[in-house]
Design a protein around this motif. Structure first.
Motif, mmCIF file in Angstrom:
data_model
loop_
_atom_site.group_PDB
_atom_site.id
_atom_site.type_symbol
_atom_site.label_atom_id
_atom_site.label_comp_id
_atom_site.label_asym_id
_atom_site.label_seq_id
_atom_site.Cartn_x
_atom_site.Cartn_y
_atom_site.Cartn_z
ATOM 1 N N UNK A 318 0.843 -1.198 0.000
ATOM 2 C CA UNK A 318 0.000 0.000 0.000
ATOM 3 C C UNK A 318 0.881 1.252 0.000
ATOM 4 N N UNK A 319 0.329 2.434 -0.322
ATOM 5 C CA UNK A 319 1.143 3.644 -0.479
ATOM 6 C C UNK A 319 2.040 3.983 0.712
ATOM 7 N N UNK A 320 1.523 3.858 1.949
ATOM 8 C CA UNK A 320 2.327 4.218 3.125
ATOM 9 C C UNK A 320 3.553 3.325 3.243
ATOM 10 N N UNK A 321 3.350 2.017 3.042
ATOM 11 C CA UNK A 321 4.481 1.091 3.127
ATOM 12 C C UNK A 321 5.400 1.231 1.920
ATOM 13 N N UNK A 322 4.857 1.658 0.799
ATOM 14 C CA UNK A 322 5.693 1.900 -0.369
ATOM 15 C C UNK A 322 6.673 3.046 -0.088
ATOM 16 N N UNK A 323 6.192 4.064 0.619
ATOM 17 C CA UNK A 323 7.075 5.171 1.014
ATOM 18 C C UNK A 323 8.141 4.685 1.994
ATOM 19 N N UNK A 324 7.756 3.798 2.938
ATOM 20 C CA UNK A 324 8.722 3.232 3.887
ATOM 21 C C UNK A 324 9.761 2.390 3.154
ATOM 22 N N UNK A 325 9.306 1.607 2.183
ATOM 23 C CA UNK A 325 10.217 0.804 1.371
ATOM 24 C C UNK A 325 11.197 1.696 0.615
ATOM 25 N N UNK A 326 10.693 2.785 0.081
ATOM 26 C CA UNK A 326 11.523 3.733 -0.656
ATOM 27 C C UNK A 326 12.664 4.242 0.225
#
Length: 573
Positions: A318-326
């Protein structure tokens, strides 16, 4: 697999960049000094504590390229791929401490292994080690920029080239100010991001892709070798070459040596054992993304396995975890890119300028300037080479094998007082000459040529295992382990090993350098006094130590070997 990959919007990516690199720059500026100390710029003065050192070693080795390569290994070889990659990489870190304690014992105030080789042998051995590290660090820097560019192009509206430029500029900006001290302090922040993100992200992707049922539903996507945990394919193409390469990385890599010379001497074992577990768990975990992709039947976008990790994140997070992954990937590549920059700067400062241009009498301010200019040039070169988008796993294995030619001569030089400069130099050059045609298959591997190289590679098996045993258990056990391993492997290896050029080339480099270094050394009766190394290496810029001595109540500085000052530097050779 989802039909369309998610992306972060341009403003969010810019905000994440500003937050991450802004925080790193603030840390760097807070520790920067009006007059930067040359020794602090290279190794933090050799007084870095346990927490910072362990975090720095962990963050430096959990780099974006190793994450991508572990996932590539999982995708290529199945479940055993990440195990081979992470386990043997962790062993590399563990191998540092027994040899590291000996290196610090004979050269407590050195900055680079090449600098110690100059004190031990002379200029040719120094430049060989320095040159290999310049090549290795630029390849490493390039690999991280490639990983970053792939991430940016996949997860944002920006292009690969824009991603490489932004990451290169961000890392350079905060590292340039305080060198090694900026690198290790930002590593602490970066390792917290990485470990936290891995704990959250890997399970989320696993369950989003199907959870435990995936291993049943996707079993048909695997070949028999990929589904076999004890895959010979995985061992001979990934595991065995990496076992051979890890010892070379442990001994030859300046990013590791720099942390060895930076940590307090009494904390070496504690630091590297801690980093061993942190690295192994994280890299094996990230490699499982490749295994999940394999079971899910996912094809890497554009056929490029460097895209695999960001592709999995964009597919399932999901978008929030995608930012964390980034942030996790940016942190991992930054932690190693800044280590590569500081390693390159220390080599140019100490080995090229300090000892070869300034002849042991350098101007400390000029040294720092040289270090900063080196960083700018290195990052520019890394960004240029990143445009080639080479396969990261191939780059890593190649550099490790290249360093294999140096391992025995370097280790022997710290323990055996008869090793000469001629023995060191000749053995390394000939070993490299033997490695290249095997690794790149320049010769037809048939008949007696194949048998001859197989014999050398079999001896190389004994050398690798013997050296590992020597680090932990001493000379007697090492001879037994090496001898038994060579004899036991011979019936299976001869006539077979040449079919695996990556593994064979690395083992040939080990064996040729060991045989030649030993034979040439036995022909010499010279003896070297290891105490001379302490006199020939030391601080280039002892301002901090003098200030500490002047301000202490009894007029004595903390107990540090006073090998310092340019006067000592002028006694080299």
């Amino acid at each position: 697999m989802h039909e369309q990959l998610q992306q972060l919007s341009g403003p969010i990516v810019v905000a994440l960049f500003l937050a991450f690199f802004g925080a790193s720059l603030i840390i760097s500026l807070r520790i920067s000094k009006k007059r930067e100390n040359a020794d602090g710029y290279m190794t933090g003065g050799g007084r870095v504590g346990f927490g910072i050192s362990a975090a720095s070693m962990t963050a430096t080795w959990i780099w974006a390229a190793s994450m991508y390569a572990s996932a590539t290994s999982g995708y290529t070889y199945g479940l055993s791929g990440p195990i081979h990659y992470g386990l043997w990489g962790a062993l590399m870190i563990l191998l540092i401490y027994p040899f590291g304690r000996r290196i610090r014992q004979v050269a407590p105030r050195a900055h680079t292994i090449a600098e110690v080789m100059f004190a031990r042998h002379g200029r040719s051995s120094q430049l060989m080690l320095a040159g290999s590290n310049v090549l290795g660090s630029i390849i490493s820097l390039t690999s991280n920029l490639i990983a970053g560019g792939a991430l940016i192009s996949m997860l944002s509206p920006f292009t690969f080239g824009q991603g490489v430029l932004a990451i290169g500029a961000g890392v350079l900006l905060y590292t340039l100010w305080s060198g090694f001290r900026a690198s290790v302090l930002t590593d602490f922040m970066q390792v917290l991001f990485m470990l936290g993100a891995v704990i959250i992200i890997i399970p989320v992707v696993f369950f989003a892709a199907g959870g435990p049922d995936l291993f049943v539903a996707g079993a048909d996507n695997l070949t028999p070798q990929q589904s076999n945990f004890f895959s010979s394919d995985a061992f001979f193409n990934q595991g065995a070459p990496y076992i051979a390469a890890v010892l070379a990385y442990a001994i030859g890599n300046q990013t590791i040596a720099q942390r060895l010379f930076a940590v307090r001497e009494d904390l070496i074992k504690k630091t590297f054992v801690t980093a061993t577990f942190g690295y192994g768990a994280t890299i094996i975990g990230v490699g499982m993304l490749g295994v999940i992709a394999l079971y899910a039947g996912i094809e890497p976008i554009g056929g490029d396995v460097n895209n695999l990790i960001p592709q999995m994140a964009a597919t399932y997070l999901p978008p929030a975890l995608l930012a964390l992954f980034f942030i996790m990937i940016i942190g991992s590549l930054s932690s190693t890119a800044d280590a590569d920059l500081t390693a390159l700067s220390s080599i140019v400062m100490a080995d090229i300028y300090g000892q070869n241009i300034a002849k042991g009498k350098p101007n400390p301010r000029t040294m720092v300037l040289v270090g900063r200019v080196t960083m700018v040039i290195a990052m520019t070169a890394g960004m240029y080479f990143a445009g080639s988008q080479l396969n990261i796993l191939d780059l890593l294995v190649f550099v490790g094998a290249l360093w294999g030619a140096l391992v025995f001569p370097v280790i022997a030089s710290f323990y055996w007082n008869r090793v000469t400069n001629v023995a060191f130099s000749v053995s390394v050059v000939v070993a490299l000459a033997a490695f290249l045609p095997v690794r790149f298959e320049w010769l037809p591997m048939t008949g007696w040529v194949a048998i001859a190289f197989d014999v050398l590679a079999t001896i190389g098996i004994g050398v690798v295992l013997g050296l590992m045993a020597f680090g932990f258990f001493g000379k007697r056990v090492a001879f037994w382990v090496g001898g038994i391993a060579t004899v036991a492997a011979a019936p299976f290896a001869i006539g077979f090993l040449h079919t695996y050029p990556v593994l064979s080339g690395s083992l040939v480099a080990y064996s040729v350098s060991t045989i030649l270094c030993t034979l040439i050394t036995l022909g010499s009766n010279k003896r070297f006094d290891f105490d001379l190394i302490k006199l020939r290496t030391g601080d280039f810029d002892p301002v901090e130590e003098i200030a500490a001595k002047a301000s202490s109540p009894d007029g004595q500085a903390a107990e540090q070997p006073d090998a310092a000052s340019s006067t000592v530097q002028s006694t080299k050779q």
